[in-house]
Write a protein that holds these residues in place. Structure first.
Motif, PDB file in Angstrom:
ATOM      1  N   ILE A 175     -13.826 -22.472  -8.480  1.00  0.00           N
ATOM      2  CA  ILE A 175     -14.079 -21.103  -8.031  1.00  0.00           C
ATOM      3  C   ILE A 175     -13.843 -21.052  -6.531  1.00  0.00           C
ATOM      4  O   ILE A 175     -14.372 -21.867  -5.777  1.00  0.00           O
ATOM      5  CB  ILE A 175     -15.507 -20.658  -8.374  1.00  0.00           C
ATOM      6  N   PHE A 176     -13.046 -20.097  -6.105  1.00  0.00           N
ATOM      7  CA  PHE A 176     -12.708 -19.928  -4.694  1.00  0.00           C
ATOM      8  C   PHE A 176     -13.231 -18.570  -4.239  1.00  0.00           C
ATOM      9  O   PHE A 176     -12.873 -17.532  -4.780  1.00  0.00           O
ATOM     10  CB  PHE A 176     -11.188 -20.013  -4.514  1.00  0.00           C
ATOM     11  N   TYR A 177     -14.098 -18.601  -3.224  1.00  0.00           N
ATOM     12  CA  TYR A 177     -14.808 -17.400  -2.794  1.00  0.00           C
ATOM     13  C   TYR A 177     -14.729 -17.303  -1.272  1.00  0.00           C
ATOM     14  O   TYR A 177     -15.534 -17.905  -0.563  1.00  0.00           O
ATOM     15  CB  TYR A 177     -16.261 -17.511  -3.245  1.00  0.00           C
ATOM     16  N   PRO A 178     -13.761 -16.576  -0.713  1.00  0.00           N
ATOM     17  CA  PRO A 178     -13.715 -16.382   0.737  1.00  0.00           C
ATOM     18  C   PRO A 178     -14.632 -15.243   1.157  1.00  0.00           C
ATOM     19  O   PRO A 178     -14.708 -14.209   0.492  1.00  0.00           O
ATOM     20  CB  PRO A 178     -12.244 -16.025   0.989  1.00  0.00           C
ATOM     21  N   LEU A 179     -15.339 -15.425   2.247  1.00  0.00           N
ATOM     22  CA  LEU A 179     -16.193 -14.385   2.814  1.00  0.00           C
ATOM     23  C   LEU A 179     -15.681 -14.058   4.213  1.00  0.00           C
ATOM     24  O   LEU A 179     -15.508 -14.949   5.049  1.00  0.00           O
ATOM     25  CB  LEU A 179     -17.643 -14.854   2.888  1.00  0.00           C
ATOM     26  N   ILE A 180     -15.464 -12.765   4.471  1.00  0.00           N
ATOM     27  CA  ILE A 180     -14.907 -12.324   5.753  1.00  0.00           C
ATOM     28  C   ILE A 180     -16.042 -11.874   6.666  1.00  0.00           C
ATOM     29  O   ILE A 180     -16.750 -10.912   6.364  1.00  0.00           O
ATOM     30  CB  ILE A 180     -13.919 -11.161   5.546  1.00  0.00           C
ATOM     31  N   LEU A 181     -16.210 -12.576   7.785  1.00  0.00           N
ATOM     32  CA  LEU A 181     -17.166 -12.153   8.808  1.00  0.00           C
ATOM     33  C   LEU A 181     -16.393 -11.677  10.030  1.00  0.00           C
ATOM     34  O   LEU A 181     -15.169 -11.846  10.109  1.00  0.00           O
ATOM     35  CB  LEU A 181     -18.116 -13.290   9.167  1.00  0.00           C
ATOM     36  N   ASP A 182     -17.080 -11.083  10.989  1.00  0.00           N
ATOM     37  CA  ASP A 182     -16.379 -10.508  12.137  1.00  0.00           C
ATOM     38  C   ASP A 182     -15.604 -11.555  12.918  1.00  0.00           C
ATOM     39  O   ASP A 182     -14.519 -11.272  13.427  1.00  0.00           O
ATOM     40  CB  ASP A 182     -17.381  -9.816  13.072  1.00  0.00           C
ATOM     41  N   ASP A 183     -16.161 -12.768  13.037  1.00  0.00           N
ATOM     42  CA  ASP A 183     -15.553 -13.774  13.899  1.00  0.00           C
ATOM     43  C   ASP A 183     -14.997 -14.977  13.148  1.00  0.00           C
ATOM     44  O   ASP A 183     -14.484 -15.912  13.769  1.00  0.00           O
ATOM     45  CB  ASP A 183     -16.569 -14.269  14.925  1.00  0.00           C
ATOM     46  N   SER A 204     -10.645 -13.866  13.634  1.00  0.00           N
ATOM     47  CA  SER A 204     -11.397 -12.613  13.676  1.00  0.00           C
ATOM     48  C   SER A 204     -11.018 -11.722  12.494  1.00  0.00           C
ATOM     49  O   SER A 204      -9.918 -11.829  11.929  1.00  0.00           O
ATOM     50  CB  SER A 204     -11.120 -11.871  14.981  1.00  0.00           C
ATOM     51  N   ARG A 205     -11.933 -10.835  12.152  1.00  0.00           N
ATOM     52  CA  ARG A 205     -11.672  -9.884  11.080  1.00  0.00           C
ATOM     53  C   ARG A 205     -10.429  -9.049  11.399  1.00  0.00           C
ATOM     54  O   ARG A 205      -9.602  -8.784  10.522  1.00  0.00           O
ATOM     55  CB  ARG A 205     -12.883  -8.966  10.900  1.00  0.00           C
ATOM     56  N   GLU A 206     -10.297  -8.636  12.652  1.00  0.00           N
ATOM     57  CA  GLU A 206      -9.158  -7.797  13.022  1.00  0.00           C
ATOM     58  C   GLU A 206      -7.843  -8.545  12.860  1.00  0.00           C
ATOM     59  O   GLU A 206      -6.858  -7.997  12.357  1.00  0.00           O
ATOM     60  CB  GLU A 206      -9.316  -7.318  14.469  1.00  0.00           C
ATOM     61  N   GLU A 207      -7.812  -9.822  13.289  1.00  0.00           N
ATOM     62  CA  GLU A 207      -6.574 -10.593  13.155  1.00  0.00           C
ATOM     63  C   GLU A 207      -6.257 -10.853  11.689  1.00  0.00           C
ATOM     64  O   GLU A 207      -5.093 -10.812  11.272  1.00  0.00           O
ATOM     65  CB  GLU A 207      -6.687 -11.918  13.913  1.00  0.00           C
ATOM     66  N   LEU A 208      -7.281 -11.098  10.883  1.00  0.00           N
ATOM     67  CA  LEU A 208      -7.055 -11.272   9.454  1.00  0.00           C
ATOM     68  C   LEU A 208      -6.528  -9.980   8.831  1.00  0.00           C
ATOM     69  O   LEU A 208      -5.583 -10.003   8.029  1.00  0.00           O
ATOM     70  CB  LEU A 208      -8.352 -11.697   8.770  1.00  0.00           C
ATOM     71  N   ASN A 209      -7.120  -8.836   9.203  1.00  0.00           N
ATOM     72  CA  ASN A 209      -6.651  -7.557   8.690  1.00  0.00           C
ATOM     73  C   ASN A 209      -5.182  -7.318   9.039  1.00  0.00           C
ATOM     74  O   ASN A 209      -4.410  -6.793   8.233  1.00  0.00           O
ATOM     75  CB  ASN A 209      -7.502  -6.412   9.241  1.00  0.00           C
ATOM     76  N   ARG A 210      -4.813  -7.685  10.258  1.00  0.00           N
ATOM     77  CA  ARG A 210      -3.412  -7.521  10.670  1.00  0.00           C
ATOM     78  C   ARG A 210      -2.502  -8.359   9.783  1.00  0.00           C
ATOM     79  O   ARG A 210      -1.455  -7.894   9.337  1.00  0.00           O
ATOM     80  CB  ARG A 210      -3.270  -7.927  12.140  1.00  0.00           C
ATOM     81  N   ALA A 211      -2.896  -9.591   9.509  1.00  0.00           N
ATOM     82  CA  ALA A 211      -2.074 -10.460   8.666  1.00  0.00           C
ATOM     83  C   ALA A 211      -2.000  -9.929   7.233  1.00  0.00           C
ATOM     84  O   ALA A 211      -0.942 -10.009   6.582  1.00  0.00           O
ATOM     85  CB  ALA A 211      -2.640 -11.881   8.675  1.00  0.00           C
ATOM     86  N   ILE A 212      -3.117  -9.401   6.729  1.00  0.00           N
ATOM     87  CA  ILE A 212      -3.114  -8.821   5.386  1.00  0.00           C
ATOM     88  C   ILE A 212      -2.171  -7.633   5.342  1.00  0.00           C
ATOM     89  O   ILE A 212      -1.380  -7.468   4.388  1.00  0.00           O
ATOM     90  CB  ILE A 212      -4.539  -8.406   4.978  1.00  0.00           C
ATOM     91  N   LEU A 213      -2.215  -6.788   6.355  1.00  0.00           N
ATOM     92  CA  LEU A 213      -1.332  -5.625   6.410  1.00  0.00           C
ATOM     93  C   LEU A 213       0.125  -6.049   6.475  1.00  0.00           C
ATOM     94  O   LEU A 213       0.984  -5.500   5.766  1.00  0.00           O
ATOM     95  CB  LEU A 213      -1.691  -4.759   7.616  1.00  0.00           C
ATOM     96  N   ASP A 214       0.447  -7.016   7.328  1.00  0.00           N
ATOM     97  CA  ASP A 214       1.827  -7.497   7.431  1.00  0.00           C
ATOM     98  C   ASP A 214       2.319  -8.006   6.071  1.00  0.00           C
ATOM     99  O   ASP A 214       3.432  -7.708   5.636  1.00  0.00           O
ATOM    100  CB  ASP A 214       1.930  -8.630   8.458  1.00  0.00           C
ATOM    101  N   PHE A 215       1.466  -8.769   5.414  1.00  0.00           N
ATOM    102  CA  PHE A 215       1.846  -9.362   4.132  1.00  0.00           C
ATOM    103  C   PHE A 215       2.018  -8.284   3.058  1.00  0.00           C
ATOM    104  O   PHE A 215       3.008  -8.270   2.317  1.00  0.00           O
ATOM    105  CB  PHE A 215       0.779 -10.372   3.708  1.00  0.00           C
ATOM    106  N   ARG A 216       1.061  -7.367   2.975  1.00  0.00           N
ATOM    107  CA  ARG A 216       1.159  -6.327   1.965  1.00  0.00           C
ATOM    108  C   ARG A 216       2.369  -5.421   2.213  1.00  0.00           C
ATOM    109  O   ARG A 216       3.061  -5.004   1.278  1.00  0.00           O
ATOM    110  CB  ARG A 216      -0.130  -5.502   1.913  1.00  0.00           C
ATOM    111  N   THR A 217       2.636  -5.115   3.473  1.00  0.00           N
ATOM    112  CA  THR A 217       3.809  -4.300   3.804  1.00  0.00           C
ATOM    113  C   THR A 217       5.086  -5.017   3.392  1.00  0.00           C
ATOM    114  O   THR A 217       6.009  -4.415   2.834  1.00  0.00           O
ATOM    115  CB  THR A 217       3.826  -3.988   5.303  1.00  0.00           C
ATOM    116  N   ALA A 218       5.147  -6.324   3.655  1.00  0.00           N
ATOM    117  CA  ALA A 218       6.319  -7.105   3.247  1.00  0.00           C
ATOM    118  C   ALA A 218       6.447  -7.155   1.731  1.00  0.00           C
ATOM    119  O   ALA A 218       7.559  -7.172   1.188  1.00  0.00           O
ATOM    120  CB  ALA A 218       6.224  -8.524   3.818  1.00  0.00           C
ATOM    121  N   LEU A 219       5.324  -7.174   1.022  1.00  0.00           N
ATOM    122  CA  LEU A 219       5.355  -7.178  -0.444  1.00  0.00           C
ATOM    123  C   LEU A 219       5.937  -5.885  -0.986  1.00  0.00           C
ATOM    124  O   LEU A 219       6.898  -5.901  -1.763  1.00  0.00           O
ATOM    125  CB  LEU A 219       3.939  -7.370  -0.995  1.00  0.00           C
ATOM    126  N   VAL A 220       5.370  -4.747  -0.586  1.00  0.00           N
ATOM    127  CA  VAL A 220       5.778  -3.480  -1.204  1.00  0.00           C
ATOM    128  C   VAL A 220       7.124  -2.989  -0.694  1.00  0.00           C
ATOM    129  O   VAL A 220       7.784  -2.185  -1.356  1.00  0.00           O
ATOM    130  CB  VAL A 220       4.695  -2.407  -1.011  1.00  0.00           C
TER     131      VAL A 220
END
Length: 529
Positions: A175-183, A204-220
């Motif tokens: 079981i893999f369970y990532p938890l996102i905190l601010d830092d 940071s949460r913001e840097e992770l969000n940026r990477a998620i957005l980049d990845f999702r944008t590249a996907l779609v």
């Protein structure tokens, strides 16, 4: 745009001062949305850019020096292990050794073996206690309390992880369970022979969000250079636990994503040589599935299929004060016609009156149609039937689907809506499981008609050959990666595609459906057998 987005736009214009380009305006607005965890809205802001500007934006995404040189993370149990330096230096190896020793009958154990069992038990108890303290810590408690009631109900609970180890042994899974905190990111894994372990990644949460957005944008957007963004997230999410997974011989990842990570498929992360799906079968989990991980399939596969396929048949339902407009999906008709289905319904015959009385007579319910999530009111989110019926999550809650092993929602954006914090992704899956279904397959973005038809054909071929649901979805995805759209049509063909190799590390190859846009949108939620 929502009023909130309008305010963000004004702030954007005020903040940029002497900035002149629309591209920079949009990027700043996207940054503001990312800071509020509004991933999907940020993605749609970037989609407003011209293709050339979008390409330029994506090309500017570079791996940081920290990512290129390796991810910084901690092994919290190392301090405890140091106190037992005469034992294994890994909690996993300690657990494996303890399991081996405890398999020896009590009367046959030597004094030395009994002492080693005692020491290892104390070691693992201490590691377990350390994890319990972590789960009770103020920042983790605060993170859980921030979830809505619906998300708290559906989410796997940290205190349940340890008791699932027997099931994981049977599944050869973690079981893999990532938890996102601010830092930081806390990566939690539970494997058969050790207490839950965690690795800390300082991002940071913001840097992770940026990477998620980049990845999702590249996907779609079907960006051929997607591997760079896929590898960045791999380095943060998987690389810190890769040695643990290898040491435990794990074959399947049971994934409990947190927050914005729910918007992207774990299967499409990339280690520089292979997609993650080429190494592990992957299934998502909700709280409703924790007692159903090892229930095997029973009897023969029977499929009830339905499709909204006629493009000339337009439905305009009004749900919670919002008007929607939908047309049929021509590929959905061909998709359902190709199913090994005992009963099929199309367009106006695809109605609640026809399907609801017989749904639990079949082991698989396959609905090839649209679905939509209602922002802010998840219980009003709905599936569109071919005749215009719109059963909502509230309606599904009252259904009885005992005996249904799998619900396949082959639809546009089945798993994603406009709530912005990711909790809606598992919504339909969770609700169907509460109604008795063992598992659900749903999509993370608007899917390609023909690509979905190819994937579903390969999936059912593999499922019919005796593979589990997790294995069958993995086989179908690998078939599309390898350019083998007919995988499974011959005996054992679906198993053979598991050995397909990845495209080059620089970009996705030229095979028609090997971009993750085609094979990665569908996620399995619940029992994977």
């Amino acid at each position: 745009h929502s009023p909130e987005m309008g305010n963000a736009s004004s702030l954007c214009l005020n903040a940029i001062g002497d900035c002149y380009t629309f591209a920079d305006d949009y990027r700043l607005l996207a940054d503001l949305l990312l800071q509020q965890d509004r991933i999907i809205e940020a993605q749609r802001i970037l989609d407003l850019l011209k293709i050339q500007e979008l390409d330029e934006f994506l090309q500017d995404v570079q791996r940081t020096a920290r990512t290129a040189s390796g991810v910084e993370y901690l092994r919290p149990e190392e301090t405890i292990l140091a106190r037992y330096n005469n034992l294994q230096q890994s909690a996993i190896s300690a657990g494996q050794t303890l399991a081996t020793l405890k398999a020896i009958p009590v009367e046959d154990r030597t004094t030395e073996q009994s002492q080693q069992i005692s020491d290892l038990t104390a070691l693992l108890d201490d590691i377990n206690g350390d994890f319990r303290d972590f789960a009770r810590s103020p920042d983790i408690r605060a993170l859980i309390e921030q979830l809505s009631v619906e998300a708290q109900d559906a989410s796997l609970r940290l205190n349940e992880l340890d008791r699932l180890r027997d099931e994981l042994q049977q599944l050869n899974a973690a079981i893999f369970y990532p938890l996102i905190l601010d830092d930081r990111l806390e990566l939690i894994i539970t494997i058969p022979d050790s207490p839950p372990l965690r690795r800390t990644v300082y991002i940071s949460r913001e840097e992770l969000n940026r990477a998620i957005l980049d990845f999702r944008t590249a996907l779609v957007s079907r960006d051929p250079a997607i591997i760079a963004s896929a590898q960045k997230l791999y380095d943060w999410l998987i690389a810190p636990i890769a040695d643990d997974l290898e040491a435990a011989g794990i074959e399947t990842l049971i994934y409990a994503p947190d927050g914005q990570l729910r918007y992207i498929p774990l299967a499409a992360l990339h280690d520089g040589e292979n997609w993650l799906i080429q190494r592990y079968g992957i299934q998502n989990i909700t709280a409703a599935a924790v007692t159903d991980l090892t229930t095997p399939r029973e009897g023969e596969l029977t499929v009830l299929g339905a499709a909204y396929a006629d493009r000339s048949l337009v439905h305009t339902p009004e749900v919670n004060g919002t008007n929607y407009t939908f047309q049929g999906l021509p590929g959905a008709g061909a998709e359902v016609e190709a199913l090994p289905a005992a009963n099929t319904f199309f367009d106006n015959d695809f109605s609640l009156a026809n399907l609801r009385p017989i749904m639990d007579d079949y082991t698989v319910l396959h609905l090839a149609t649209h679905a939509a999530f209602v922002p802010g009111v998840p219980e009003d989110s709905f599936i569109l039937f071919g005749n215009g019926d719109t059963p909502t999550l509230r309606d599904i809650e009252n259904w009885t689907l005992n005996g249904v092993e799998l619900v396949v929602l082959s639809a546009c954006e089945t798993g994603v809506g406009g709530l912005g914090n990711g909790e809606e992704v598992l919504g339909l899956g969770y609700q169907f499981q509460l109604s008795g279904a063992q598992a659900v397959i749903a999509s993370l973005w608007s899917v390609d008609d023909l690509g979905t038809q190819a994937l579903m054909t390969a999936f059912y071929d593999a499922l019919g050959s005796g593979l589990s649901k997790t294995e069958a979805l993995q086989a179908a995805q690998l078939a599309l990666i390898g350019g083998n759209q007919s995988a499974g049509s011959e005996e054992n063909r679906a198993i053979a595609v598991m050995t397909q190799t990845a495209p080059s590390p620089q970009s996705v190859g030229s095979s028609r459906y090997n971009h993750p846009y085609y094979w990665a949108p569908f996620i399995l939620i619940g029992n994977g057998l």
